[in-house]
Enzyme design. Sequence first.
Site, PDB file in Angstrom:
ATOM      1  N   ASP A   1     -24.500  38.364  -0.192  1.00  0.00           N
ATOM      2  CA  ASP A   1     -23.136  38.847   0.064  1.00  0.00           C
ATOM      3  C   ASP A   1     -22.344  39.078  -1.224  1.00  0.00           C
ATOM      4  O   ASP A   1     -21.162  39.401  -1.179  1.00  0.00           O
ATOM      5  CB  ASP A   1     -22.383  37.863   0.973  1.00  0.00           C
ATOM      6  CG  ASP A   1     -22.271  36.473   0.363  1.00  0.00           C
ATOM      7  OD1 ASP A   1     -22.719  36.288  -0.798  1.00  0.00           O
ATOM      8  OD2 ASP A   1     -21.736  35.568   1.027  1.00  0.00           O
ATOM      9  N   GLY A   2     -22.991  38.876  -2.386  1.00  0.00           N
ATOM     10  CA  GLY A   2     -22.303  39.148  -3.655  1.00  0.00           C
ATOM     11  C   GLY A   2     -21.725  37.908  -4.310  1.00  0.00           C
ATOM     12  O   GLY A   2     -21.307  37.959  -5.473  1.00  0.00           O
ATOM     13  N   GLU A   3     -21.677  36.801  -3.562  1.00  0.00           N
ATOM     14  CA  GLU A   3     -21.155  35.571  -4.197  1.00  0.00           C
ATOM     15  C   GLU A   3     -22.106  35.083  -5.274  1.00  0.00           C
ATOM     16  O   GLU A   3     -23.303  35.393  -5.257  1.00  0.00           O
ATOM     17  CB  GLU A   3     -20.990  34.472  -3.130  1.00  0.00           C
ATOM     18  CG  GLU A   3     -19.828  34.710  -2.199  1.00  0.00           C
ATOM     19  CD  GLU A   3     -19.644  33.569  -1.209  1.00  0.00           C
ATOM     20  OE1 GLU A   3     -20.353  32.537  -1.317  1.00  0.00           O
ATOM     21  OE2 GLU A   3     -18.792  33.707  -0.319  1.00  0.00           O
TER      22      GLU A   3
ATOM     23  N   LYS B   1      -4.005  60.531 -31.376  1.00  0.00           N
ATOM     24  CA  LYS B   1      -4.715  60.822 -30.119  1.00  0.00           C
ATOM     25  C   LYS B   1      -3.740  60.800 -28.955  1.00  0.00           C
ATOM     26  O   LYS B   1      -2.858  59.951 -28.908  1.00  0.00           O
ATOM     27  CB  LYS B   1      -5.798  59.758 -29.902  1.00  0.00           C
ATOM     28  CG  LYS B   1      -6.548  59.892 -28.594  1.00  0.00           C
ATOM     29  CD  LYS B   1      -7.737  58.946 -28.525  1.00  0.00           C
ATOM     30  CE  LYS B   1      -7.353  57.546 -28.147  1.00  0.00           C
ATOM     31  NZ  LYS B   1      -8.470  56.618 -28.119  1.00  0.00           N
TER      32      LYS B   1
ATOM     33  N   ASP C   1     -13.927  52.658 -35.233  1.00  0.00           N
ATOM     34  CA  ASP C   1     -12.980  52.307 -34.170  1.00  0.00           C
ATOM     35  C   ASP C   1     -13.342  50.922 -33.643  1.00  0.00           C
ATOM     36  O   ASP C   1     -14.424  50.399 -33.925  1.00  0.00           O
ATOM     37  CB  ASP C   1     -13.030  53.346 -33.046  1.00  0.00           C
ATOM     38  CG  ASP C   1     -11.705  53.464 -32.297  1.00  0.00           C
ATOM     39  OD1 ASP C   1     -10.783  52.655 -32.566  1.00  0.00           O
ATOM     40  OD2 ASP C   1     -11.582  54.350 -31.441  1.00  0.00           O
TER      41      ASP C   1
HETATM   42  C1  R5P Z   1      -8.264  52.951 -27.749  1.00  0.00           C
HETATM   43  O1  R5P Z   1      -7.406  53.533 -28.336  1.00  0.00           O
HETATM   44  C2  R5P Z   1      -9.476  52.427 -28.414  1.00  0.00           C
HETATM   45  O2  R5P Z   1      -9.205  52.077 -29.730  1.00  0.00           O
HETATM   46  C3  R5P Z   1     -10.627  53.405 -28.372  1.00  0.00           C
HETATM   47  O3  R5P Z   1     -10.339  54.517 -29.210  1.00  0.00           O
HETATM   48  C4  R5P Z   1     -10.868  53.890 -26.978  1.00  0.00           C
HETATM   49  O4  R5P Z   1     -10.786  52.860 -26.070  1.00  0.00           O
HETATM   50  C5  R5P Z   1     -12.196  54.565 -26.873  1.00  0.00           C
HETATM   51  O5  R5P Z   1     -12.374  54.973 -25.551  1.00  0.00           O
HETATM   52  P1  R5P Z   1     -13.338  56.172 -25.218  1.00  0.00           P
HETATM   53  O6  R5P Z   1     -14.654  55.897 -25.875  1.00  0.00           O
HETATM   54  O7  R5P Z   1     -13.425  56.151 -23.715  1.00  0.00           O
HETATM   55  O8  R5P Z   1     -12.700  57.426 -25.713  1.00  0.00           O
END
Ligand code: R5P
Length: 294
Positions: free
Chosen positions: A34-36, A189, A215
Amino acid sequence: MILLGFDDELLLAQQLAAALACPLQLIQRHRFPDGELRLVLPKPLPEQVVILRGLQQPNDKLVELLIAAPTARELGAKRLVLVAPYLAYMRQDMEFTPGEAVSQRHIARLLSQQFDALITIDPHLHRIASLDEVMPAGQGLALSAARLLGRWVAQQVPGALLIGPDEESAQWVSEAAAAARLDHAIGRKVRHGDADVKLALPEGEVRGRAVVLLDDMASTGRTLIGAAEQLLARGAASVDVAVTHALFNGDALPALRAAGVRHVWSSNTVPHPSNAVDITPLLLPAIAELLARP
Ligand code: R5P
């Protein structure tokens, strides 16, 4: 003291236990039809217990921790530390639309109620400066893999230009660049959807440069893909990628390759074939310091 880990993060658990010179035991899991979940912890436990659990694909793991933490206390743990190399829900840090849960706050509070301390790496602290803003002061320790990634990049691509795709990456990219003595620049972005991002990269000269995009994480990979496509169109000699957390969901990895990205490197916060940088040396002193606290 003991380190408790899970079988799907065995390698990092083994490395960490060896570095801490402490025993490692696994928390056994069974999923019922059941997922538990049924968890079995070693019994009895010593007073100091460290649980290693990264929160990539977080929802099941949060339930595991909600069960494992009180069980560990019942079995003898007096001081319980969570090492969550990747801490999920940190990007949900404001009410983007009316009524939207600020999950960062609630997940951080939930964990702080279960554990005496939490150590994590590069949590996505964007609109807050420190974990102290979402959990009791001093209970959360945020480390950064930026320097390690910067030094790795400098070894692989001497003279690389480090580029952070968006404003929040400035914190990691500037630290990595300083540690590795590399040039760096930051883009902007705007996100329109999970896999729909528009990027404006810095106007500086990239023609002929070996660029490494840095990143904190890659999820759909669309942030890095958008950046790589622009950089290659502007004449970058090569584009590589280095991230702390290799989530790489769905088709992220093949799509990055298709966009012309050469190498993809990550730290081992999240187990992934791209893991190249070991975070154990970061965790070691932090765990020792937390366990030594009165
Ligand atoms: C958000 O600003 C984070 O620093 C990453 O740039 C972001 O989460 C990357 O997400 P994705 O790979 O979906 O573009």
